[in-house]
Write an enzyme that holds these catalytic residues in place. Structure first.
Site: not given
Ligand code: MG
Length: 458
Positions: A34-35, A74, A78, A132, A134, A157, A231, A283-284, A304
């Protein structure tokens, strides 16, 4: 021949006529950070973060240089991964007000969307989402209602459940106080822990993932493993705290790397390597406004929240010993949405025909057996079209700095960059290539002609 003997004889004949090594349905594991930025892994050039397990995964498999996710934050990213469709189609693209589902949102991935897990269930796959989610936290949107047999993780998150004790801008601080956060850990639909100890989360996710692999080693299974980190707020396990030269961000990424090592080890121990496809991505891009607690996009521009390359181009590592040629570096365009048709194709699960699918089968790229079916990439910011890539060239019709307060800037003619020569998008070559821009405009028109946006979910 008696009736009984006759039926035994027939059964034996059936067994004998089966191929000696009937192809077993393969297992699938998608690990999603994540991130995490494009430049945050050793095998993508980070100078100090140590990622020996991911580096080995790349050395034993395929590393993509031009792998994209379908959104720069996010939730929509996803949604696209889960459905093989652009988030604009499912209503999960977000707005300028809210780019992701918030703790008080009531929407989620619409029930008429089909997830990878639901598609694989039709072929008898055991499915788990560990990490996670989301994609909606009302009961009907939780993973166990969207094709997953098992869920262990956070609904959204780790910064979305602050306590009253939190100071301003606490999420991006290197030193965290657990008293600032009150995250909820779920097992299936039930609350398991609140507040959740975030410093042991990666370790516990990993144990759950290994347990799922062992329990389902007869297969086939699909493990979706979306990590909570890196994240912010960042919490590393005691064993990793203070170990990385890159500070707490590096500690957290090195723990995720450890986790990847545990997953690959579990596959080896259970003799599953030849029948399991593993894919790692994020995810990003990196959350740059978080300063030292945000990651790095390496040579790419921005991060991001932006449709510059740093927001949506990610590490992408594919691993399947015996099937994917070791040590391959792939420069073709590929996208997280391509995993849906690819995995369903291998599992013999049908791909929905009653809707537009944006993902394309990437088997040809992975096994070096067929053409690259994806020549383009489309970039959205929330529900708005911003940019388009065709081959080496990317045209920006609108740009926006990730999480910057500056307004979006329209461009006519669009900015044009050659991403092979100029991955940092620094040299606008629009004036030299009106023909390429005209071609891209035609592609965009073709694409927009059949676009039916879904009802916005948030
Ligand atoms: Mg993310």
């Amino acid at each position: 021949m008696t009736a009984k003997f006759h039926s035994i004889f027939l059964a034996m004949l059936c067994v004998l006529t089966l191929p000696l090594h009937a192809a077993k349905s393969p297992n699938f594991i998608i690990i999603l950070a994540d991130d995490l930025g494009y430049g945050d892994l050793g095998c993508y050039g980070h100078p100090t973060i140590k990622t020996p397990n991911l580096d080995r995964m790349a050395a034993e498999g395929m590393r993509f240089t031009d792998f994209y996710v379908a959104a720069c934050v996010c939730t929509p990213s996803r949604a696209a991964l889960m459905t093989g469709r652009l988030p604009i189609r499912s209503g999960m693209a977000g707005s300028h007000q809210h780019h992701v589902l918030m703790a008080n949102s009531t929407g989620g991935l619409p029930e008429n969307e089909i997830t990878i897990a639901q598609a694989l269930k039709t072929k008898g796959y055991a499915t788990a989402c560990i990490g996670k989610w989301h994609l909606g936290h009302e009961p009907q949107y939780l993973p166990t209602h969207r094709g997953f047999d098992y869920f262990y993780g956070l609904r959204y998150s780790n910064d979305m459940e602050p306590t009253a004790k939190i100071p301003r801008d606490a999420s991006g601080r290197e030193v965290q106080d657990p008293e600032w956060w009150n995250p909820t850990l779920l097992q299936n639909d039930k609350i398991l822990e609140q507040p959740t100890d975030l410093s042991t989360l990666t370790e516990r996710y990993t144990k759950e993932a290994v347990k799922f692999i062992e329990q389902n080693k007869k297969g086939p299974f699909f493990l979706y493993f979306p990590h909570t980190f890196p994240h912010v707020p960042l919490f590393a396990n005691k064993k990793f705290q203070g170990k990385s030269l890159r500070g707490v961000y590096g500690d957290v990424v090195e723990e995720i790397d450890w986790s990847v090592g545990q997953i690959l080890e579990a596959l080896k121990k259970n003799h599953l390597t030849e029948n399991t496809f593993v894919f790692f991505t994020s995810d990003n891009g990196p959350w740059l406004v978080k300063n030292q607690t945000g990651g790095s996009a390496g040579p790419l521009r921005d991060g991001k929240g932006s449709t510059w390359e740093g927001g949506m181009r990610e590490p992408g590592i594919a691993w399947w010993p015996g099937k994917i040629k070791p040590g391959t570096v792939n420069h073709n365009i590929a996208c997280s949405m391509d995993l849906f048709p690819t995995l369903c194709g291998w599992a013999g699960a049908s791909i929905p025909t009653d809707r537009i699918m944006d993902g394309v089968d990437m088997s040809g790229l992975l096994f070096d057996t067929g053409p690259d079916l994806r020549q383009t990439m489309i970039y959205y910011y929330g529900s708005d079209f911003f940019a388009f890539r065709q081959g080496d060239y990317k045209a920006h019709f609108v740009t926006h700095t990730g999480y910057g307060k500056d307004p979006a800037v329209p461009h006519d003619p669009p900015l044009l960059f050659n991403l092979e020569k100029d991955p940092g998008e620094r040299f606008n070559v629009a004036a030299e290539h009106p023909d390429i821009i005209a071609n891209i405009r035609k592609e965009v028109e073709k694409y927009q002609a059949n676009l039916v946006p879904g009802k916005p979910e948030y």
